[in-house]
Design a protein around this motif. Structure first.
Motif, PDB file in Angstrom:
ATOM      1  N   VAL A  57       6.193   3.342   1.219  1.00  0.00           N
ATOM      2  CA  VAL A  57       5.071   4.423   1.970  1.00  0.00           C
ATOM      3  C   VAL A  57       5.090   4.593   0.057  1.00  0.00           C
ATOM      4  O   VAL A  57       4.187   4.924  -0.764  1.00  0.00           O
ATOM      5  CB  VAL A  57       5.532   5.055   2.791  1.00  0.00           C
TER       6      VAL A  57
ATOM      7  N   ARG B   4      -4.077  -1.785   9.372  1.00  0.00           N
ATOM      8  CA  ARG B   4      -3.182  -0.996  10.050  1.00  0.00           C
ATOM      9  C   ARG B   4      -2.462   0.113  10.659  1.00  0.00           C
ATOM     10  O   ARG B   4      -4.230   0.249  11.078  1.00  0.00           O
ATOM     11  CB  ARG B   4      -3.347  -0.049   8.547  1.00  0.00           C
TER      12      ARG B   4
ATOM     13  N   VAL C 146       4.927   2.689   8.415  1.00  0.00           N
ATOM     14  CA  VAL C 146       3.565   2.485   8.471  1.00  0.00           C
ATOM     15  C   VAL C 146       3.196   0.821   8.467  1.00  0.00           C
ATOM     16  O   VAL C 146       4.591  -0.352   7.950  1.00  0.00           O
ATOM     17  CB  VAL C 146       2.746   2.395   7.554  1.00  0.00           C
TER      18      VAL C 146
ATOM     19  N   ASP D 100      -4.055   3.372   2.647  1.00  0.00           N
ATOM     20  CA  ASP D 100      -5.010   3.635   2.734  1.00  0.00           C
ATOM     21  C   ASP D 100      -6.059   3.312   3.053  1.00  0.00           C
ATOM     22  O   ASP D 100      -7.412   3.342   4.012  1.00  0.00           O
ATOM     23  CB  ASP D 100      -5.193   5.401   2.651  1.00  0.00           C
TER      24      ASP D 100
ATOM     25  N   SER E 156       0.197   3.687  11.527  1.00  0.00           N
ATOM     26  CA  SER E 156       0.993   4.915  11.287  1.00  0.00           C
ATOM     27  C   SER E 156       1.702   5.168  12.513  1.00  0.00           C
ATOM     28  O   SER E 156       1.176   4.977  13.474  1.00  0.00           O
ATOM     29  CB  SER E 156      -0.052   6.362  10.456  1.00  0.00           C
TER      30      SER E 156
END
Length: 259
Positions: free
Chosen positions: A182, A197, A205, A190, A199
């Motif tokens: 990360v 993707r 992630v 992002d 979280s």
């Protein structure tokens, strides 16, 4: 009939995980999750058998205390676990925990959801900085290659990236990044589309190029992986056409200080 495997590989921290962690790990698989019926244990190819009835994690813990690694298999070779921490300090980041099962399990959304929950739980239990899951054939083609033998006949199998301290061999169906990765990728994560993707708990992630692991090693799957690698930065991944090792790697120095 040969099995087509789904392989989930957890990178381990340097050093030997304590026995109580190993006991908790196998308890989650067999006393809580019940992912398969454990029958064999010990080293790969062992003939040791668990007693029929409820799974007793203490039996496995005792074996781990002696061998400092373990294998647990079902009655057939369809399902097994292989826990192999680094033991001598020469290559401190090579330790891994592998969970193999039939690719057919991933057909249902319910199983895939449970698999992701289990991956997160195991990563948190082990302090794992990375977990990747996909077709075993995909791991083979990205992690290993054959080169001519130094003796002038035949060939030998060599790795592309020894372990996560040297970067990544590629992306797979599921890639769950812990803190070192990360931090390495930063805002590039992002930039990945929300559909690829997620979280997760504990700052993890998930990067998932496609919905199903069977999409790996297809033109569509390879394209999706390549696009995400470009977003994350190709220099963090092994380049197979040129046999170039990653030049951007995670900072794992704190792991050595801690352990």
């Amino acid at each position: 009939m040969a099995f087509r495997y789904l392989n989930t590989v957890f990178a381990l921290l340097p050093g030997m995980p304590p026995t109580n962690i190993v006991r908790e790990l196998v308890s989650r698989f067999f006393s809580q999750g019940r992912w398969f019926q454990p029958v064999r244990y010990g080293g790969v190819g062992t003939d040791a058998r668990f007693e029929p009835g409820a799974f007793d994690p203490d039996v496995l813990a005792a074996s781990y205390d002696e061998a400092r690694r373990f294998f647990i298999g079902a009655k057939t070779d369809r399902d097994f676990l292989h826990f192999s921490p680094e033991r001598d300090g020469r290559y401190p980041f090579v330790g891994s925990f592998s969970w193999m099962t039939s690719i057919g399990e991933a057909r249902t959304a319910r199983w895939r959801e449970a698999h992701l929950r289990q991956v997160v739980e195991i990563m948190q239990l082990l302090g794992s900085p990375l977990a990747q899951s996909g077709l075993e054939d995909d791991f083979e083609r990205k992690n290993w290659r054959l080169i001519p033998s130094e003796y002038g006949f035949g060939s030998e199998r060599v790795f592309n990236v020894r372990d996560y301290s040297e970067g990544l061999s590629g992306l797979y169906w599921r890639n769950v990044f812990g803190a070192p990765f990360v931090d390495l990728f930063g805002p590039r994560l992002d930039a990945i589309p929300a559909s690829q993707r997620q979280s997760l708990d504990g700052g993890l992630v998930l990067v998932q190029p496609y919905e199903l692991p069977t999409q790996a090693m297809t033109p569509e799957g390879d394209t999706a992986e390549s696009q995400l690698i470009a977003t994350l930065g190709r220099e963090a991944f092994f380049d197979l056409p040129t046999l170039t090792k990653p030049t951007r790697v995670p900072d794992v120095s704190w792991m050595l200080r801690k352990h």
